[in-house]
Design an enzyme around this catalytic site. Structure first.
Site, PDB file in Angstrom:
ATOM      1  N   GLY A   1       0.770  -1.238   0.000  1.00 49.07           N
ATOM      2  CA  GLY A   1       0.000   0.000   0.000  1.00 49.07           C
ATOM      3  C   GLY A   1       0.801   1.288   0.000  1.00 49.07           C
TER       4      GLY A   1
ATOM      5  N   GLU B   1       3.897   4.036   6.157  1.00 48.05           N
ATOM      6  CA  GLU B   1       2.669   3.239   6.000  1.00 48.05           C
ATOM      7  C   GLU B   1       1.647   4.032   5.186  1.00 48.05           C
ATOM      8  OE1 GLU B   1       1.031   0.784   5.817  1.00 48.05           O
ATOM      9  OE2 GLU B   1       1.005  -0.529   7.540  1.00 48.05           O
ATOM     10  N   ASP B   2       0.797   3.314   4.467  1.00 45.75           N
ATOM     11  CA  ASP B   2      -0.296   3.990   3.776  1.00 45.75           C
ATOM     12  C   ASP B   2      -1.372   4.399   4.787  1.00 45.75           C
ATOM     13  OD1 ASP B   2      -0.993   1.336   4.313  1.00 45.75           O
ATOM     14  OD2 ASP B   2      -1.851   0.942   2.340  1.00 45.75           O
TER      15      ASP B   2
ATOM     16  N   ASP C   1      -4.848   1.438  10.796  1.00 47.47           N
ATOM     17  CA  ASP C   1      -6.248   1.141  11.094  1.00 47.47           C
ATOM     18  C   ASP C   1      -6.321   0.641  12.539  1.00 47.47           C
ATOM     19  OD1 ASP C   1      -8.993   0.702  10.368  1.00 47.47           O
ATOM     20  OD2 ASP C   1      -8.560  -1.372   9.892  1.00 47.47           O
TER      21      ASP C   1
ATOM     22  N   PHE D   1     -14.115   2.658   4.760  1.00 52.05           N
ATOM     23  CA  PHE D   1     -13.172   1.938   3.911  1.00 52.05           C
ATOM     24  C   PHE D   1     -12.832   2.782   2.692  1.00 52.05           C
ATOM     25  CE2 PHE D   1     -11.723  -1.177   0.812  1.00 52.05           C
ATOM     26  CZ  PHE D   1     -10.746  -1.798   1.566  1.00 52.05           C
TER      27      PHE D   1
ATOM     28  N   ARG E   1      -5.457   0.364  -6.458  1.00 53.65           N
ATOM     29  CA  ARG E   1      -4.185   0.969  -6.026  1.00 53.65           C
ATOM     30  C   ARG E   1      -3.672   2.035  -6.992  1.00 53.65           C
ATOM     31  NH1 ARG E   1      -2.245  -2.236  -1.821  1.00 53.65           N
ATOM     32  NH2 ARG E   1      -2.533  -4.481  -2.009  1.00 53.65           N
TER      33      ARG E   1
END
Ligand code: IMP
Ligand code: MG
Length: 176
Positions: A47, A101-102, A105, A154, A167
């Site tokens: 990601g 990091e993308d 969560d 999401f 992506r």
């Protein structure tokens, strides 16, 4: 414009220009904070590949970059099991690490990775994440550089996927 991936529709959420402006600001801040040092950026695949590229293009100073790969998502739910498929292959002892990091969560992926990373005795570790879902956090992860805080929705695009798709989009989209 809406996009459809598998069985779900997504609508525009964060535009390319806003993403790029925010990343430039983070790159500048990290460049200042690490002046005179040579940090190692560790990019969390898949990601974070766009975030890594755009951040490093705007990073001013010497640095190294390396990639690791973890997986915890199936569909739109974090599975809770984190598997590693590409590991640390450089000497990190005594180095200043910045994890890229993308999105953070639950924080599970990073907490698993941090446990492994500290075995390599780095001098320091910081985390930069393009996105953060503060209300989803279940592990004690402190994100030092955050692009955007978002609700527990999401999202896809700019590196983030829904079961492999999405992506490639320059903008970030949220599920309808
Ligand atoms: P965590 O381990 O629960 O923090 O999940 C982190 C990973 O799950 C991220 O690196 C993403 O790959 C993925 N992820 C979390 N939220 C989303 C989302 O909204 N869309 C796509 N992928 C996500
Ligand atoms: Mg990821």
């Amino acid at each position: 414009m809406m996009i459809t991936l598998h069985d779900k529709s997504f609508e525009p959420y964060i535009k390319e220009v806003a993403i790029q402006n925010r990343i430039n600001a983070i790159a500048e801040q990290i460049s200042d904070d690490y002046k005179g040092k040579t940090p190692v950026f560790i990019s969390m695949l898949n990601g974070a590949f766009w975030f890594t590229a755009d951040l490093l293009k705007n990073y001013d100073g010497n640095c190294e970059v390396s990639f690791v790969k973890f997986k915890s998502y199936h569909g739109t739910e974090s599975t809770g099991t984190v598997t590693q498929s590409v590991g640390i292959d450089v000497d990190l002892s005594g180095r200043d690490i910045i994890i890229l990091e993308d999105i953070v969560d639950t924080g599970k992926t990073l907490s698993v990775f941090l446990d492994e990373l500290f075995k390599h005795t780095p001098a320091s570790v910081k985390i930069a994440s393009l996105l953060l879902k503060p209300n989803a956090l279940k592990y004690p992860i402190k994100v030092d550089y955050t692009g955007f805080e978002i609700p527990n929705d999401f999202i896809v695009g700019y590196g983030l996927d829904y079961d492999g798709l999405g992506r490639n989009y320059k903008d970030i989209y949220v599920v309808k």
